[in-house]
Design a protein around this motif. Sequence first.
Motif, PDB file in Angstrom:
ATOM      1  N   ASP A  27       0.856  -1.190   0.000  1.00 32.28           N
ATOM      2  CA  ASP A  27       0.000   0.000   0.000  1.00 32.28           C
ATOM      3  C   ASP A  27       0.897   1.247   0.000  1.00 32.28           C
ATOM      4  N   LYS A  29       0.096   4.413  -0.318  1.00 28.36           N
ATOM      5  CA  LYS A  29      -0.424   5.532   0.474  1.00 28.36           C
ATOM      6  C   LYS A  29      -0.009   5.367   1.941  1.00 28.36           C
ATOM      7  N   HIS A  33       2.491   7.818   4.004  1.00 33.16           N
ATOM      8  CA  HIS A  33       2.004   8.434   5.245  1.00 33.16           C
ATOM      9  C   HIS A  33       2.959   8.109   6.392  1.00 33.16           C
TER      10      HIS A  33
END
Length: 102
Positions: A27, A29, A33
């Motif tokens: 992932d 994202k 983050h």
Amino acid sequence: MTDDRLSGSAKNIGGQVEEGFGRVTGDEKTRLHGKAKLVEGTLQDVYGQVKETTADAADAIRDRAGEAGDFLRVTIEERPFTAAAIALGIGFLIGRFGRRAD
């Protein structure tokens, strides 16, 4: 250790975990983050270090100023005529160089 450093370290660890989780799961994202949290935590930790260093420097300056004040007081008490002559000389120089050219 200041609250900023503790909080920064916690964010740093959390960011590392989140980035690792994002990398394992694929992932992007979550990984990004986590990297952002890592940078935020590092910056907060550095800010805390700067605050600590500044506080230490201020304490050292305060101590040195106190020592200088004690030295000056003792010197004036032990040699009042010398201190008065020096003060007179400094006053003369300030007056001499402080005049404006008319």
